[in-house]
Design a protein around this motif. Structure first.
Motif, PDB file in Angstrom:
ATOM      1  N   PRO A  39       0.845  -1.197   0.000  1.00  0.00           N
ATOM      2  CA  PRO A  39       0.000   0.000   0.000  1.00  0.00           C
ATOM      3  C   PRO A  39       0.880   1.246   0.000  1.00  0.00           C
ATOM      4  O   PRO A  39       2.074   1.160   0.272  1.00  0.00           O
ATOM      5  N   SER A  40       0.288   2.416  -0.313  1.00  0.00           N
ATOM      6  CA  SER A  40       1.116   3.618  -0.374  1.00  0.00           C
ATOM      7  C   SER A  40       1.676   3.917   1.017  1.00  0.00           C
ATOM      8  O   SER A  40       1.038   3.677   2.023  1.00  0.00           O
ATOM      9  N   GLY A  41       2.910   4.384   1.022  1.00  0.00           N
ATOM     10  CA  GLY A  41       3.573   4.673   2.282  1.00  0.00           C
ATOM     11  C   GLY A  41       4.211   3.460   2.934  1.00  0.00           C
ATOM     12  O   GLY A  41       4.648   3.526   4.077  1.00  0.00           O
ATOM     13  N   CYS A  42       4.288   2.329   2.199  1.00  0.00           N
ATOM     14  CA  CYS A  42       4.858   1.129   2.807  1.00  0.00           C
ATOM     15  C   CYS A  42       6.370   1.104   2.696  1.00  0.00           C
ATOM     16  O   CYS A  42       7.020   0.214   3.208  1.00  0.00           O
ATOM     17  N   GLY A  43       6.953   2.077   1.974  1.00  0.00           N
ATOM     18  CA  GLY A  43       8.406   2.132   1.880  1.00  0.00           C
ATOM     19  C   GLY A  43       8.963   1.507   0.621  1.00  0.00           C
ATOM     20  O   GLY A  43      10.165   1.414   0.461  1.00  0.00           O
ATOM     21  N   LYS A  44       8.060   1.113  -0.312  1.00  0.00           N
ATOM     22  CA  LYS A  44       8.557   0.422  -1.505  1.00  0.00           C
ATOM     23  C   LYS A  44       9.367   1.341  -2.409  1.00  0.00           C
ATOM     24  O   LYS A  44      10.426   0.942  -2.917  1.00  0.00           O
ATOM     25  N   SER A  45       8.914   2.585  -2.557  1.00  0.00           N
ATOM     26  CA  SER A  45       9.677   3.512  -3.394  1.00  0.00           C
ATOM     27  C   SER A  45      10.993   3.890  -2.722  1.00  0.00           C
ATOM     28  O   SER A  45      12.019   4.028  -3.377  1.00  0.00           O
ATOM     29  N   THR A  46      10.945   4.063  -1.410  1.00  0.00           N
ATOM     30  CA  THR A  46      12.173   4.379  -0.672  1.00  0.00           C
ATOM     31  C   THR A  46      13.194   3.260  -0.858  1.00  0.00           C
ATOM     32  O   THR A  46      14.375   3.513  -1.086  1.00  0.00           O
ATOM     33  N   LEU A  47      12.721   2.032  -0.782  1.00  0.00           N
ATOM     34  CA  LEU A  47      13.622   0.891  -0.944  1.00  0.00           C
ATOM     35  C   LEU A  47      14.265   0.929  -2.338  1.00  0.00           C
ATOM     36  O   LEU A  47      15.476   0.707  -2.479  1.00  0.00           O
ATOM     37  N   LEU A  48      13.457   1.252  -3.340  1.00  0.00           N
ATOM     38  CA  LEU A  48      13.991   1.323  -4.702  1.00  0.00           C
ATOM     39  C   LEU A  48      15.033   2.446  -4.804  1.00  0.00           C
ATOM     40  O   LEU A  48      16.082   2.274  -5.427  1.00  0.00           O
ATOM     41  N   ARG A  49      14.724   3.578  -4.178  1.00  0.00           N
ATOM     42  CA  ARG A  49      15.653   4.706  -4.236  1.00  0.00           C
ATOM     43  C   ARG A  49      16.946   4.428  -3.478  1.00  0.00           C
ATOM     44  O   ARG A  49      18.000   4.951  -3.824  1.00  0.00           O
ATOM     45  N   LEU A  50      16.843   3.574  -2.460  1.00  0.00           N
ATOM     46  CA  LEU A  50      18.062   3.170  -1.746  1.00  0.00           C
ATOM     47  C   LEU A  50      18.949   2.344  -2.670  1.00  0.00           C
ATOM     48  O   LEU A  50      20.164   2.527  -2.725  1.00  0.00           O
ATOM     49  N   ILE A  51      18.303   1.423  -3.417  1.00  0.00           N
ATOM     50  CA  ILE A  51      19.066   0.597  -4.350  1.00  0.00           C
ATOM     51  C   ILE A  51      19.672   1.470  -5.448  1.00  0.00           C
ATOM     52  O   ILE A  51      20.820   1.303  -5.835  1.00  0.00           O
TER      53      ILE A  51
END
Lengths: 334, 276, 290
Positions: free
Chosen positions: A37-49
């Motif tokens: 769901p939105s805000g679950c950190g999935k985009s952040t995880l991608l940006r970390l990679i």
């Protein structure tokens, strides 16, 4: 080559912990989808990679090499952004050529690679246009073209289809899947749409509040959800949950039944739940019934499109006993 | 503007607006006309509207007597030099504040703005003494430095508001595409912000060109800009009205043209982005 | 949201701007404050040493200071009243459906681009001069005695010149604000039965309030420092009749070479400007959430 390993990766923005602790191993050539769901950190995880954010602690390995502190430009990854992020002042040709120009390749090589990418993506006749003169789907292709020319170790997609209309989204979904089969390069794809996740992924990472709830193949997730969150998130329409006495009969804190795992009758059957149809959504191939079932509340049932029900009809639901999911008090699957 | 109004109302408003606009513009128009009159005609009573004998001799006289060209060149050097120097310092700073903001970015911006609020007279005396000791009085480069400093906050603020409109995604895409900072700024940020940078340049050239306090107090004959040059006409009046008008027209004409092109940006620049 | 590396880089990129502005702000200001407590005259090298509050007492106690302060307030206040009211009026006029709006805008904005000394000289010689100024001709035509404006009404004359320069600025900003008012909102008010006057008071004015505040604050900052117009026309006179604080500091410090007293005046000017700046920063700061 393009294997990606995260070891105890943690990310906080100030006092807010977005990703508490994640370890993942993504194999070379895999198509992995991060869904949640939105805000679950999935985009952040991608940006970390990608290296667009840095980790608060933990290690990121690309092909076994520690890249935790490498800037994005040095990681050899390509990214397709949700907004496409095309350079508005450059022609399509220059957009696609930009990463090659940054890599200081000779001009002939650049031209050759750009032409090849343009042909693959059906962009040849648009090469001299500016991005703003293109349709959404074409822009998307330019963004992909820009990513593939540099032959990256892995592709990162950040919700790339969310700005497209429904019909185009299905097309692009197929194109990206085909592209993956053709290139066999590692791809990580972020989406909140579980249909995209199910149809595209080799393996899916289900994220919730920065934690990996489950990491497995689409069918694994569908058949053997690790917990109530995954069970509810994967599958459409979503699973129906029942707590209390009825669940206790199955020796569980709560049980879940997918909408497609019911037998629907108009007369009572042994062990059936009695309900009243509230709304019938007829899609043609299927009909989704929203049924008010006594103390269990509203349940969604998927049934054959040929059958007609309407508001107020009395129906009896018999869950398929072999496909009842049982969960304990913490939501873990039993 | 889809309001429907009767033609009479429209004519009424149009006449009213033109009268007001022409009244406001009349001093400039009058100066322009007087510049082409002979000295005698310029002070004739009753005055003539259109020059009876159209003459260009005022312009050549201005150049001969007071070396207009030299002052104009000084003005160009100071205005352009200080603006380019300001952009060179301002673009990196605005990039940093727009795309890598921290909790303190807002405070830094406000503080930069506050330096602009400091009244020039408050620091006139030390600057005058420092300039005297460093032999910067009446030098073009000395004035350029001061002009850069007083306009730097406006340059940074304008650039900041323009950069803020560029999606950070695009800069991140450049980073993913292998661009180091220099390439990110030169190949992506600057080309995308060209309209904003051009407006900033234009407005600051105008402001530096018209700046009068520091150019009058810190320069005299040698490094004098047009503002200082025109000010020197304050004493000899009377017979020189036509020549004075010619000199004035020369001093304001180029900037008037630039101003007409940059009026929209002027609002953003002078209100520090508060009115767009 | 960026990496540590980007943030470090960002600090490096900001450093030149921050450093030069820091030096520009602190060094001269500290020197001004230092001088203001010193006996320091460029004419009389014997005068040295700590002066205590003497410079301040000398400057503030002098009747010229009181007059300069009053003149400053009259100048700022007078110009503000003319430009805000006039600017609102002209902005409303230009916002009407009229022919030649583009050209009108250019004509109206033009005075703002005229450099202060030129503006002052145009008015001084072309308009206000009793012998051959436009007003002189006009008075003669009406059979009246021409007025020597700068001798008889020096401060008023300067207010007129400065107002002419700043009226376009106020007009342009208020017009920009006016045009950002959505047509739909106006139409909605019209549908609700508001007449022109009601629309002006309940729809347009509240929308313009912020822009007017900003006009007032920014103009105040510039108007406190009016200098060239005075220098070129009256030279602060007759007597101190048209001397404002800015010009007084120049007269004392540079013309009379009294560094100590001039600096004390400078510090006073800084304090006055800071009071205004405080309000301006709050108004601008509110707009800075991003």
């Amino acid at each position: 080559m393009g294997s990606i390993s995260l070891e105890h990766v943690n990310k906080s923005f100030g006092d807010v912990q977005v990703i508490p602790d994640i370890s993942l191993d993504i194999k070379d050539g895999e198509f992995v989808v991060f869904v949640g769901p939105s805000g679950c950190g999935k985009s952040t995880l991608l940006r970390l990679i990608a290296g667009l954010e840095d980790t608060s602690s933990g290690t990121i390995l690309l092909d076994g090499v520690d890249m935790t502190d490498a800037p994005p430009a040095r990681r050899g990854l390509a990214m397709v952004f949700q907004s496409y992020a095309l350079y508005p002042h450059m022609s399509v040709r220059d957009n696609i050529a930009f990463p090659l120009k940054m890599a200081k390749l000779p001009k002939e090589v650049i031209d050759q690679k750009v032409d090849y990418a343009a042909r693959t993506l059906n962009l040849s006749s648009y090469l001299d246009r500016r991005p703003r003169a293109l349709s959404g789907g074409q822009r998307q292709r330019v963004a992909i073209g820009r990513a593939i020319v540099r032959e990256p170790k892995a592709f990162l997609f950040d919700e790339p289809l969310s700005n497209l209309d429904a019909a185009l989204r299905v097309n692009m979904r197929l194109e990206i899947t085909e592209l993956h089969q053709q290139l066999k390069t590692t791809m990580i794809y972020v989406t909140h749409d579980q249909v995209e996740a199910m149809t595209m992924a080799d393996r899916i990472v289900v994220l919730n509040a920065g934690n990996v709830e489950q990491f497995g193949s689409p069918l694994d997730l569908y058949k053997k959800p690790a917990n109530r969150f995954v069970a509810g998130f994967i599958g459409s329409p979503r699973m129906n949950f029942v707590d209390g006495a009825e669940a206790a009969k199955y020796d569980a804190h709560s049980i879940g039944v997918r909408p497609e795992h019911f037998v629907l009758t108009r007369i009572p059957a042994p062990g059936s739940w009695e309900g009243v149809v509230s709304v019938a959504e007829q899609l043609g191939s299927d009909t989704f019934l929203h049924v008010q079932v006594g103390e269990f509340g509203l349940m969604t049932i998927r049934t054959d499109g040929e059958e007609t029900f309407s508001h107020g009809d009395d129906v009896y639901l018999t869950p398929d006993a072999t496909r009842i999911y049982r969960f304990d008090a913490d939501g873990k699957a039993l | 503007m889809a309001r429907k109004v009767s033609t009479q109302t429209r004519i009424g408003f149009t006449i009213g607006a033109w009268v007001v606009a022409l009244l406001l513009f009349s001093p400039i128009l009058w100066t322009a006309l007087t510049a082409f009159k002979t000295e005698a005609e310029a002070i004739a009573s009753p005055p003539t509207f259109w020059p009876q004998t159209f003459t260009l001799e005022n312009f050549s006289a201005v150049q001969e007597r007071s070396d207009y060209v030299k002052h104009a060149i000084n003005s160009i050097i100071v205005a352009l030099g200080s603006t380019l120097l300001g952009l060179a310092i301002g673009i990196p700073a605005a990039w940093a504040m727009a795309f890598a903001p921290t909790k303190r970015t807002k405070d830094v911006l406000m503080w930069m703005l506050s330096t602009k609020m400091m009244p020039a007279v408050g620091v006139l005396i030390p600057i005058y003494l420092i300039f005297r000791d460093l032999r910067l009085l009446d030098t073009v480069h000395g004035l350029t430095i001061i002009m850069t400093l007083i306009n730097l906050p406006i340059i940074i603020w304008m650039l900041y508001t323009y950069f803020k409109e560029i999606p950070v995604d695009i800069l991140e895409a450049a980073r993913m595409d292998g661009a180091e900072l220099w390439n990110e700024i030169v190949h992506v940020l600057v080309p995308m912000a060209i309209p904003g940078i051009a407006s900033t340049l234009l407005l600051n050239v105008i402001l530096a060109w018209n700046e009068a306090f520091w150019s009058i107090t810190l320069t005299s004959g040698r490094a004098g800009t047009l503002t200082a040059f025109i000010s020197s006409f304050s004493s000899p009046q009377g017979l020189f009205l036509a020549k004075l008008s010619a000199a004035s027209l020369l001093a304001i004409a180029p900037i008037l043209l630039m101003g007409w092109f940059s009026q929209k940006q002027l609002v953003r620049g002078l209100t520090f982005g508060a009115v767009k | 949201m960026a990496t540590q590396q980007t943030n470090t880089l960002a600090r490096v990129m900001m450093a030149p701007a921050v450093i030069v502005l820091l030096i520009w702000m602190i060094v001269p200001l500290v020197m001004t404050i230092w001088f203001s407590f010193q006996n320091y005259s460029l004419i009389n090298p014997m005068m040295t040493g700590f002066a205590g509050w003497a410079n301040y007492i000398y400057v503030i106690g002098d009747p010229s200071f009181t007059q300069a302060l009053v003149n400053t307030l009259l100048l700022v206040g007078g110009v503000l009243i003319i430009t805000v009211i006039g600017g609102t009026f002209i902005a409303l006029l230009l916002d009407q459906p009229i022919w030649g709006q583009g050209i009108l805008r250019i004509l109206v904005i033009s005075p703002f681009f005229v450099m202060p000394p030129v503006a002052a000289l145009i008015w001084k010689n072309g308009f206000l001069h009793p012998g051959y100024g436009m007003f002189g001709h006009l008075f003669k035509m009406l059979g009246l005695q021409p007025v020597d404006w700068f001798a008889q009404y020096p401060l008023f004359s300067i207010i007129v010149i400065v107002a002419w320069q700043w009226l376009p600025f106020a007009t342009l900003i208020l017009l920009t604000a006016l045009q950002s008012l959505s047509e739909e909102q106006r139409e909605a008010a019209e549908m609700d039965g508001a007449n022109a006057i009601n629309r002006f008071w309940y729809i347009i004015m509240p929308h313009m309030a912020r822009a007017i505040t900003i006009v007032i604050l920014i103009q105040t900052i510039f108007l406190l420092g009016i200098f060239a117009e005075i220098r070129v026309t009256t030279g602060g006179g007759p007597g101190y009749a048209s001397t404002n604080i800015a010009f007084l500091v120049f007269r004392t410090g540079i013309l009379s070479n009294d560094i100590g007293a001039g600096s004390a005046g400078g510090v006073v000017a800084v304090i006055i400007a800071n009071i205004v700046a405080f309000f301006l920063m709050r108004a601008v700061g509110k707009n800075l959430d991003a």
